[in-house]
Design a protein around this motif. Structure first.
Motif, mmCIF file in Angstrom:
data_model
loop_
_atom_site.group_PDB
_atom_site.id
_atom_site.type_symbol
_atom_site.label_atom_id
_atom_site.label_comp_id
_atom_site.label_asym_id
_atom_site.label_seq_id
_atom_site.Cartn_x
_atom_site.Cartn_y
_atom_site.Cartn_z
ATOM 1 N N SER A 71 -1.918 -0.888 -1.493
ATOM 2 C CA SER A 71 -1.899 -0.355 -0.134
ATOM 3 C C SER A 71 -0.552 -0.661 0.512
ATOM 4 O O SER A 71 0.039 -1.698 0.223
ATOM 5 N N PRO A 72 -0.048 0.205 1.379
ATOM 6 C CA PRO A 72 1.272 -0.036 1.984
ATOM 7 C C PRO A 72 1.229 -1.047 3.115
ATOM 8 O O PRO A 72 1.589 -0.752 4.244
ATOM 9 N N ILE A 73 0.764 -2.264 2.807
ATOM 10 C CA ILE A 73 0.676 -3.322 3.814
ATOM 11 C C ILE A 73 1.218 -4.606 3.203
ATOM 12 O O ILE A 73 0.779 -5.018 2.125
ATOM 13 N N PHE A 74 2.164 -5.225 3.884
ATOM 14 C CA PHE A 74 2.710 -6.491 3.404
ATOM 15 C C PHE A 74 1.811 -7.641 3.836
ATOM 16 O O PHE A 74 1.046 -7.524 4.793
ATOM 17 N N MET A 113 4.069 -0.039 -4.042
ATOM 18 C CA MET A 113 3.196 0.570 -3.042
ATOM 19 C C MET A 113 3.022 2.062 -3.288
ATOM 20 O O MET A 113 3.909 2.715 -3.837
ATOM 21 N N VAL A 114 1.886 2.597 -2.819
ATOM 22 C CA VAL A 114 1.710 4.050 -2.834
ATOM 23 C C VAL A 114 2.560 4.634 -1.713
ATOM 24 O O VAL A 114 3.048 3.922 -0.840
ATOM 25 N N PRO A 142 3.651 5.890 1.571
ATOM 26 C CA PRO A 142 3.028 5.748 2.894
ATOM 27 C C PRO A 142 3.232 6.942 3.830
ATOM 28 O O PRO A 142 2.552 7.040 4.832
#
Lengths: 151, 117, 182
Positions: B56-59, B70-71, B73
């Protein structure tokens, strides 16, 4: 007064709504405030806040939230959100451009107070989306009542 | 063709929505067709963003996450906007349907012309 | 990705039921199946932001649709199809198949390998550029905030449209009531 009690759904639904609607509202606020850290953000949080008011309306028959929110005040709140969003964008002009992130150096990434104007913009978007959606919902309910009363 | 199978299924969903818009006479069914077609378009954009084994595009603060894993975003952001616009337009269509019902007493679009007046 | 295919099949079945069932209330509930399946698919495709928004918006849309179809005797009536529209629909389906074949054979990159030439920038620079750990949030509110501004405009227009369409009835009836009272 007894007529008021007859409105809406059964006692079970009313009791469960009384217990949970505050938690739903709080969850919406959490989603909005943590929009820059975790999944969510202004759109989802605003709709959740609107859904908590809709839950009250559906369970108690449409008279409860009219005391908190009239159709006019939803318009006021929505306009407030739009003005807040535009004001944040326009203040950026002073620092370098439209939508410039002028608060950015404050705070470390990952903390609640960080990411500059993104949390403030999330709040503005949530006000706008929530109030707009709830205004639509109120309008459709009010009209339906009008029809059924006439028949 | 196997690599394109999700896209094909997504296109079938879009065709079902378009068929409902074109062929149905009930105005509620037409609104449902619009909703289904819109879901299919959103799904297509998110399918195009998926990367095999992506995250997921979350750090995270506690974990080191490589940006390369990441995928995509960008389609997520576009779809997020599109979903809320879709809800607003659906609400507008419902309002129009209720008004038409109040005026003509039916949801059938072919009978609305005959009852003008 | 077996679960993806299962959910897509469920969504297609739900869509067909929603289009073909006679009762309008059942049709609305079937659209609810499509939306919730879509939400789980978004979660599988690693898009938690979109999944959260989709599930919430789906609930609101189903509430509004049920409000529109409930208490109406017409909800039980069958709805036919327009023959001309059905022919056009099948024609469109053929055209869509041809367009899909052309697209798949020439340009589109296969499923699971996105073309990340431009959007590579966002994950690499999101933390340093905006300070937000959620990359999607940093895109919609910082890099591409004009999109959000346009979205706000569309939402505002839709709300004004709903209020206008609904208000004319209320005002007219209020006037009627006043005339009756007089």
């Amino acid at each position: 007064m007894s007529k008021e009690h007859d409105r809406g759904m059964t006692v079970i639904v009313k009791t469960v709504t009384r217990l949970t609607v505050g938690l739903i509202f709080l969850y919406g606020i959490y989603i909005v405030l943590h929009g820059h850290l975790t999944p969510g953000g202004g759109f989802a949080g605003g709709v959740i806040i609107a859904l908590s008011f809709m839950n009250l309306d559906l369970a108690f028959g449409g008279k409860i939230s009219a005391k908190i929110f009239s159709k006019g005040s939803t318009g006021v709140v929505e306009a407030l959100g739009a003005v807040m969003f535009l004001a944040l964008a326009l203040i950026g002009l002073r620092y370098g451009g439209f939508f410039d992130n002028f608060l950015h150096p404050d705070g470390d990434p990952g903390q609640l107070v960080s990411a500059g104007i993104i949390p403030l913009e999330n709040i503005a978007i949530s006000l706008k989306v929530g109030a707009g959606l709830f205004g639509i919902f109120l309008t459709i309910i009010v009209l339906q009542k009008f029809e059924s009363e006439k028949k | 063709m196997d690599a394109y199978m999700p896209y094909v299924l997504c296109m079938i969903l879009f065709c079902i929505g378009i068929y409902a818009i074109l062929a149905k006479r009930n105005i509620i069914k037409i609104i449902l067709g619009v909703v289904i077609a819109e879901y299919a378009v959103n799904l297509f954009l998110v399918l195009a963003a998926y990367k095999v084994g992506g995250r997921s595009p979350i750090f995270s603060e506690t974990q080191i996450i490589l940006p390369e894993s990441m995928v995509d975003p960008l389609p997520h952001a576009l779809v997020l906007t599109s979903i809320v616009i879709g809800l607003a337009t659906t609400a507008f269509l419902i309002a129009l349907a209720i008004r038409l019902y109040g005026k003509y007493g039916t949801f059938d679009i072919t009978r609305m012309r005959e009852l003008r007046g | 990705m077996t679960e993806l295919y299962v959910l897509l099949g469920l969504m297609i079945a739900g869509a067909i039921i929603a289009i073909e069932v006679k009762n309008l209330l059942s049709a609305v509930v079937a659209v609810g199946i499509v939306g919730l399946g879509l939400s789980i698919i978004f979660l599988l495709l690693k898009a938690p932001d979109v999944a959260l928004t989709q599930i919430v918006v789906e609930i609101a849309a189903v509430i509004l649709l049920i409000r529109a179809t409930l208490h109406r005797e017409i909800a039980q009536k069958s709805c036919g199809t327009r023959p001309f529209g059905a022919i056009m629909g099948i024609l469109f389906l053929g055209l869509a198949v041809i367009a899909a074949l052309v697209t798949f054979s020439s340009g589109l990159s296969p499923f699971g390998e996105p073309l990340m030439t431009v959007s590579e920038f966002y994950p690499l620079n999101a933390i340093a550029g905006t300070g937000a750990t959620n990359v999607v949030s940093s895109i919609i509110l910082d890099y591409r905030a004009y999109d959000t501004l346009g979205e706000a405009t569309v939402l505002f227009t839709a709300v004004i449209g709903v209020l206008t369409v609904m208000r004319s009835v209320g005002k007219k009836k209020e006037e009627d009531l006043q005339e009756n009272n007089e």
